[in-house]
Structures are given as structure tokens and as C-alpha cells.
Design an enzyme around this catalytic site. Structure first.
Site, PDB file in Angstrom:
ATOM      1  N   HIS A 150       0.877  -1.177  -0.095  1.00  0.00           N
ATOM      2  CA  HIS A 150       0.049  -0.016  -0.069  1.00  0.00           C
ATOM      3  C   HIS A 150       0.739   1.170  -0.096  1.00  0.00           C
ATOM      4  O   HIS A 150       2.056   1.209   0.585  1.00  0.00           O
ATOM      5  CB  HIS A 150      -0.804   0.004   1.289  1.00  0.00           C
ATOM      6  CG  HIS A 150      -2.130   0.953   1.175  1.00  0.00           C
ATOM      7  ND1 HIS A 150      -2.086   2.236   1.556  1.00  0.00           N
ATOM      8  CD2 HIS A 150      -3.359   0.769   0.759  1.00  0.00           C
ATOM      9  CE1 HIS A 150      -3.193   2.866   1.335  1.00  0.00           C
ATOM     10  NE2 HIS A 150      -4.098   2.028   0.864  1.00  0.00           N
ATOM     11  N   ASP A 175      -7.992  -5.195   0.169  1.00  0.00           N
ATOM     12  CA  ASP A 175      -8.556  -5.759  -0.734  1.00  0.00           C
ATOM     13  C   ASP A 175      -8.173  -7.514  -1.038  1.00  0.00           C
ATOM     14  O   ASP A 175      -8.676  -8.089  -1.579  1.00  0.00           O
ATOM     15  CB  ASP A 175      -8.166  -5.364  -2.020  1.00  0.00           C
ATOM     16  CG  ASP A 175      -8.467  -3.997  -2.345  1.00  0.00           C
ATOM     17  OD1 ASP A 175      -9.970  -3.853  -2.099  1.00  0.00           O
ATOM     18  OD2 ASP A 175      -7.714  -3.128  -2.988  1.00  0.00           O
TER      19      ASP A 175
HETATM   20  N1  ACO Z   1       3.886  -7.725  -4.814  1.00  0.00           N
HETATM   21  C1  ACO Z   1       5.653  -7.774  -4.880  1.00  0.00           C
HETATM   22  N2  ACO Z   1       6.315  -6.745  -4.832  1.00  0.00           N
HETATM   23  C2  ACO Z   1       5.545  -5.576  -4.618  1.00  0.00           C
HETATM   24  C3  ACO Z   1       4.258  -5.435  -4.001  1.00  0.00           C
HETATM   25  C4  ACO Z   1       3.617  -6.559  -4.620  1.00  0.00           C
HETATM   26  N3  ACO Z   1       2.303  -6.555  -4.366  1.00  0.00           N
HETATM   27  N4  ACO Z   1       4.101  -4.196  -3.992  1.00  0.00           N
HETATM   28  C5  ACO Z   1       5.144  -3.313  -3.861  1.00  0.00           C
HETATM   29  N5  ACO Z   1       6.196  -4.197  -4.139  1.00  0.00           N
HETATM   30  C6  ACO Z   1       7.340  -3.923  -4.195  1.00  0.00           C
HETATM   31  C7  ACO Z   1       7.889  -3.035  -5.686  1.00  0.00           C
HETATM   32  O1  ACO Z   1       8.344  -4.080  -6.674  1.00  0.00           O
HETATM   33  C8  ACO Z   1       8.852  -2.375  -5.202  1.00  0.00           C
HETATM   34  O2  ACO Z   1      10.210  -3.071  -5.347  1.00  0.00           O
HETATM   35  P1  ACO Z   1      11.608  -2.247  -5.417  1.00  0.00           P
HETATM   36  O3  ACO Z   1      11.682  -1.181  -4.277  1.00  0.00           O
HETATM   37  O4  ACO Z   1      12.604  -3.033  -5.513  1.00  0.00           O
HETATM   38  O5  ACO Z   1      11.437  -1.590  -6.922  1.00  0.00           O
HETATM   39  C9  ACO Z   1       8.562  -1.970  -3.653  1.00  0.00           C
HETATM   40  O6  ACO Z   1       8.050  -3.160  -3.349  1.00  0.00           O
HETATM   41  C10 ACO Z   1       7.780  -0.673  -3.503  1.00  0.00           C
HETATM   42  O7  ACO Z   1       6.736  -0.815  -4.326  1.00  0.00           O
HETATM   43  P2  ACO Z   1       6.161   0.605  -5.116  1.00  0.00           P
HETATM   44  O8  ACO Z   1       5.291   0.210  -6.217  1.00  0.00           O
HETATM   45  O9  ACO Z   1       6.981   1.462  -5.344  1.00  0.00           O
HETATM   46  O10 ACO Z   1       5.065   1.240  -4.077  1.00  0.00           O
HETATM   47  P3  ACO Z   1       4.061   2.105  -4.063  1.00  0.00           P
HETATM   48  O11 ACO Z   1       3.741   2.688  -2.788  1.00  0.00           O
HETATM   49  O12 ACO Z   1       4.087   2.967  -5.397  1.00  0.00           O
HETATM   50  O13 ACO Z   1       2.547   1.172  -4.559  1.00  0.00           O
HETATM   51  C11 ACO Z   1       1.050  -0.454  -4.585  1.00  0.00           C
HETATM   52  C12 ACO Z   1       1.476   0.470  -3.719  1.00  0.00           C
HETATM   53  C13 ACO Z   1       0.234   0.416  -5.731  1.00  0.00           C
HETATM   54  C14 ACO Z   1      -0.502  -0.724  -3.518  1.00  0.00           C
HETATM   55  C15 ACO Z   1       1.834  -1.586  -4.828  1.00  0.00           C
HETATM   56  O14 ACO Z   1       2.055  -2.229  -3.501  1.00  0.00           O
HETATM   57  C16 ACO Z   1       1.005  -2.632  -5.449  1.00  0.00           C
HETATM   58  O15 ACO Z   1       1.037  -2.752  -6.778  1.00  0.00           O
HETATM   59  N6  ACO Z   1       0.185  -3.658  -4.679  1.00  0.00           N
HETATM   60  C17 ACO Z   1      -0.531  -4.507  -5.498  1.00  0.00           C
HETATM   61  C18 ACO Z   1      -1.858  -3.922  -5.928  1.00  0.00           C
HETATM   62  C19 ACO Z   1      -3.041  -3.843  -4.791  1.00  0.00           C
HETATM   63  O16 ACO Z   1      -3.141  -4.569  -3.974  1.00  0.00           O
HETATM   64  N7  ACO Z   1      -3.491  -2.706  -4.787  1.00  0.00           N
HETATM   65  C20 ACO Z   1      -4.490  -2.292  -3.822  1.00  0.00           C
HETATM   66  C21 ACO Z   1      -3.948  -1.039  -2.979  1.00  0.00           C
HETATM   67  S1  ACO Z   1      -5.338  -0.732  -1.584  1.00  0.00           S
HETATM   68  C22 ACO Z   1      -6.523   0.228  -2.352  1.00  0.00           C
HETATM   69  O17 ACO Z   1      -6.259   0.893  -3.474  1.00  0.00           O
HETATM   70  C23 ACO Z   1      -7.857   0.211  -1.837  1.00  0.00           C
END
Ligand code: ACO
Length: 427
Positions: free
Chosen positions: A305, A362
Site C-alpha cells: 500500500h 482488498d
Molecule cells: N508484490 C511484490 N512486490 C511488491 C508489491 C507486491 N504486491 N508491492 C510493492 N512491491 C515492491 C515493488 O516491486 C517495489 O520494489 P523495489 O523497491 O525493489 O522496486 C517496492 O515493493 C515498493 O513498491 P512501489 O510500487 O514503489 O510502492 P507504491 O507505494 O508506489 O505502490 C501499491 C503501492 C500500488 C499498492 C503496490 O504495493 C501494489 O502494486 N500492490 C498490488 C496492488 C494492490 O493490492 N493494490 C491495492 C491497494 S489498496 C487500495 O487501493 C484500496
């Protein structure tokens, strides 16, 4: 008072006040920055920018805290009702028993939609995504309720807010009924807000529909968990649309459009699809390895998140609610076992621990909603239904904020500089 922030630009020193909220990080007040220096700040995605002040919702992502008007989400989900949370968000305080009864009664008086609104549904293809229908039909409300659109009149604003909260379940149920080819059901105001929605969705005119109290309670709780989440993308969209003085119903339609995206409200659908793809717990290590592989775009959906770097407090309640719904409906879903095992394995894996990736709201919601009988295409519609109170509460707050201005971000221009027009024959 915190010391002013100092900025040195082109050899000149500037001081900017630092403002403190009641809790949470301080903010540097840069409203005079452009006037004093001729420079803007650059912050795509608003990761370091507070766009407004608000008294509604507080999140501490590191500690996994979510408060509405100061009350922890766990306590509200356990002990309150969605109607009570709506009152709280709109009015700032928990209602007395009399106030709650009057509020619930008022909302129930607005559950019907104008008869002509049903015509709008017939214009959609049967296979239209229900979120497409929601965008269109909620936007169309702006053409029906002209007596509640003077946004400077608090009474009219409140009536528009009540109408939106009350009509959203009716419109959401109609979107579902249209997709399955069943007749629309009128609201039954003898039922609770949530019971009424379940009946309009799953009932048919040919039979008496009995609301299952355990499902009603679980659904009500899911609505509470989605009621507000401070300045997320769809809420910011509603505020931005509303900042020009636009029609409130049209502003909420804008919020629905933003919520539809898979990075926002669409993630619960993706999380359930992922659990289906994983299937059984034996395949989890394969998917964990894929999630960790930098060359594979796969991510564990329902994990991670932008704000929470700890367990999402809403996911805790969701996990408990799954068990209650399964017990009430006497169902077993192997996907829930897969989800539990996936969470366990991920939370003991260094990759997820180091990056602070925890289950979000979620992760479990899809499992519950499909057990109740909703198709995945309805998941985001349910989110929109519940988030409507947050949107209208934030919209009301914005309109009464003396600092409110039309939202107008600036940009870092990287296009061509001025050049002379060349007539088509000479190009
Ligand atoms: N699975 C694997 N790796 C992940 C995940 C995941 N679900 N989420 C983040 N990471 C990793 C990224 O690859 C990144 O790695 P790095 O630093 O080596 O490049 C690091 O963790 C940080 O991730 P970001 O995408 O930069 O973090 P951000 O805060 O921008 O993204 C997000 C948050 C979009 C929710 C992300 O965690 C994700 O895509 N999750 C899956 C989708 C999801 O469940 N969304 C629902 C959110 S809740 C809502 O909106 C109600």
C-alpha cells in the site's frame, strides 16, 4: 510553534511557516513560494503534498492506524453501523440514539430514484460493466434534482448528500439487475440500509426475500471499512471537480470514474483473480518467487500500500469477517485457505518483510463478496457505494473551508519553446 523552513533559491533566503495538525507530520506552508521566488514545487503523484486541511480521517501508515473523526476503524467496524459512521463523517460526532434514528429515517426517505432514471439503464448494453453504468447514471442525477444544487446553501448541500448516500444502493442494485436481466426492485424502507440493498440486489418479485442477519452485518461492516480514506485518488478527484463549484452529483460521478481503475478500487477484483490462478497452497512458492523476480511484472495483488507500511487495519477486520460469513452461509472456500497460507508464507519471507508489504483491505474482501454472491464486476461498485459518504463529507468540508480555491496545479513545462508557424505547403 515549529521553526520556519528555510529555502535558499538563486542565492536568496526565504522562510516558510511550518504548520502542525492535531497529529501527524508537519507541513511546510509554501503558498507564498511562487509569489516570492517565481518557482513552483514538483511533486507528481502528490507524494509529499498536502492539498487541503481536513478533520475527517487520519491515517498513520507506519503504525497501521486509521481513525474517522478520531475513532479507530477496528472499534467502528466491531461496534458501530454504517449509518452511524455516515452520520459521524458528515457531522463530526457520533449521534445520540434519537439523532441516529432520525438520520436513518431521513436517508430511507430518499432511497427511491426518479422513475424516469430507469430509462437510462435501458440505453446501456446488457454486457456493460456496472461501473460504466454507475458513472453514467450517477452523473445523470445532476439532471434530476435541481432543488439541491445551490452549493452555498448548507441545507441544500445536506439534502444532496443524503440523496447520494440513499440512492447509491438503489442504483448499484439496478446496475446488477440490468446485467442479469432481472426486473428492478423498489426499495423497502422497513429494512436497514444494508438489508434493503441486499434485497434489491438478490431478491426477485416472485419470492419473499429473507435478509440473512449475518450477511447483513458482514456487508454493513464492509461498507464501514470503505467509508473514507482521506485524500486518496477518487476523493481528491471529487474535491478537484467540486472546487470549480460544479454540480454535486456530477462531482461524485467523477469520483466513481477515478475509483474504477485497477490501481485504486479495482484491486479487489484482481486479488480474487490471482487467488483463482494460484488455486491450491502447493503452488504458492511459485507465485512468491514470481512476485520477487524483478524481470516478472507479476505482483501479489492485495499486498502492499502507498500509505500503510504495516498491516492494513481494515484487512484484520476483513479476515475475521470471512470466517463469520462462511459460518453463516455454511460454505467452505478452498481459496480462503490458500489466501491464509499465502499471507503466512509472504509475511515470513525477507523480501516482503524488508519492503514492509502487508495484506491490504482488498486481499480478503473478494473472497467474502463472492461467497455472498456478487460477481467480481460488482466489487468496485460496492466500494463506490460505501465511499460515497466519504466523498460527500469531504466535498462539504471543502466548500466550507475558508482557504478553499479552485484546484489548479502547475507544471514543469518540457515542450518546445516558441517557434513560428509554418504553412502546410511549406512543411
Ligand atoms: N508484490 C511484490 N512486490 C511488491 C508489491 C507486491 N504486491 N508491492 C510493492 N512491491 C515492491 C515493488 O516491486 C517495489 O520494489 P523495489 O523497491 O525493489 O522496486 C517496492 O515493493 C515498493 O513498491 P512501489 O510500487 O514503489 O510502492 P507504491 O507505494 O508506489 O505502490 C501499491 C503501492 C500500488 C499498492 C503496490 O504495493 C501494489 O502494486 N500492490 C498490488 C496492488 C494492490 O493490492 N493494490 C491495492 C491497494 S489498496 C487500495 O487501493 C484500496
Amino acid at each position: 510553534m515549529t521553526e520556519a523552513a528555510k529555502l535558499t533559491l538563486s542565492g536568496q533566503d526565504h522562510d516558510y511557516p511550518v504548520l502542525s495538525g492535531s497529529v501527524g507530520p508537519d507541513v511546510v506552508d509554501i503558498r507564498k513560494l511562487y509569489g516570492q521566488t517565481g518557482a513552483f514545487t514538483y511533486d507528481p503523484g502528490f507524494t509529499s503534498t498536502a492539498s487541503c486541511q481536513s478533520k475527517l480521517t487520519y491515517i498513520d501508515g507506519d503504525e497501521g492506524v486509521l481513525l474517522h473523526r478520531g475513532y479507530p476503524i477496528g472499534e467502528l467496524a466491531e461496534q458501530s453501523s454504517f449509518m452511524e459512521v455516515c452520520y459521524l463523517l458528515l457531522n463530526g460526532e457520533l449521534p445520540t440514539a434519537d439523532e441516529l434514528e432520525k438520520f436513518s429515517w431521513t436517508i430511507s426517505r430518499h432511497t427511491m430514484v426518479h422513475e424516469q432514471l430507469a430509462q437510462f439503464f435501458r440505453g446501456f448494453r446488457r454486457d456493460a460493466h456496472p461501473m460504466a453504468i454507475m458513472c453514467g447514471v450517477v452523473g445523470a442525477l445532476s439532471a434530476f434534482y435541481h432543488d439541491s444544487t445551490d452549493i452555498h446553501d448548507p441545507q441544500q448541500r445536506m439534502i444532496a448528500s443524503h440523496r447520494l448516500i440513499a440512492k447509491m444502493p438503489t442504483i448499484a442494485a439496478m446496475a446488477y439487475k440490468y446485467s442479469v436481466g432481472q426486473p428492478f426492485l423498489y426499495p423497502d424502507n422497513s429494512l436497514s440500509y444494508t438489508g434493503n440493498f441486499l434485497r434489491m440486489t438478490f431478491g426477485v418479485p416472485a419470492e419473499q426475500y429473507e435478509v440473512n442477519p449475518a450477511v447483513e452485518k458482514a456487508m454493513d461492516r464492509i461498507f464501514i471499512l470503505h467509508a473514507d480514506h482521506e485524500q486518496n485518488a477518487s476523493t481528491s478527484t471529487v474535491r478537484l471537480a467540486g472546487s470549480s463549484g460544479a454540480n454535486p452529483f456530477a462531482c461524485i460521478a467523477a469520483g466513481i470514474a477515478c475509483l474504477w481503475g485497477p490501481a485504486h478500487g479495482g484491486a479487489n477484483e484482481a486479488a480474487l483473480n490471482m487467488l483463482h490462478e494460484i488455486g491450491t497452497p502447493e503452488r504458492i512458492p511459485e507465485f512468491i518467487a514470481r512476485a520477487k523476480d524483478k524481470n516478472d511484472p507479476f505482483r501479489l495483488m492485495g499486498f502492499g500500500h502507498r500509505v500503510y507500511k504495516n498491516y492494513d487495519p481494515r484487512a484484520t477486520v476483513m479476515q475475521k469477517t470471512v470466517r463469520e460469513v462462511f459460518a453463516a452461509l455454511n460454505v467452505q472456500d478452498p481459496l480462503f485457505e490458500t489466501a491464509l497460507r499465502l499471507e503466512e508464507i509472504a509475511l515470513s519471507d525477507d523480501y516482503f518483510v524488508e519492503k514492509k508489504l502487508f495484506p491490504n483491505v482488498d486481499f480478503y474482501s473478494g473472497v467474502i463478496l463472492s461467497a455472498i454472491g456478487f460477481p467480481t464486476s460488482m466489487f468496485t461498485v460496492l466500494f463506490a457505494l460505501a465511499r460515497t459518504v466519504g466523498w460527500v463529507a469531504q466535498w462539504n468540508e471543502m466548500i466550507t473551508d475558508p482557504d478553499q480555491k479552485i484546484g489548479r496545479p502547475r507544471q514543469l513545462y518540457t515542450g518546445p519553446t516558441q517557434r513560428a508557424y509554418v504553412p502546410v505547403g511549406q512543411r
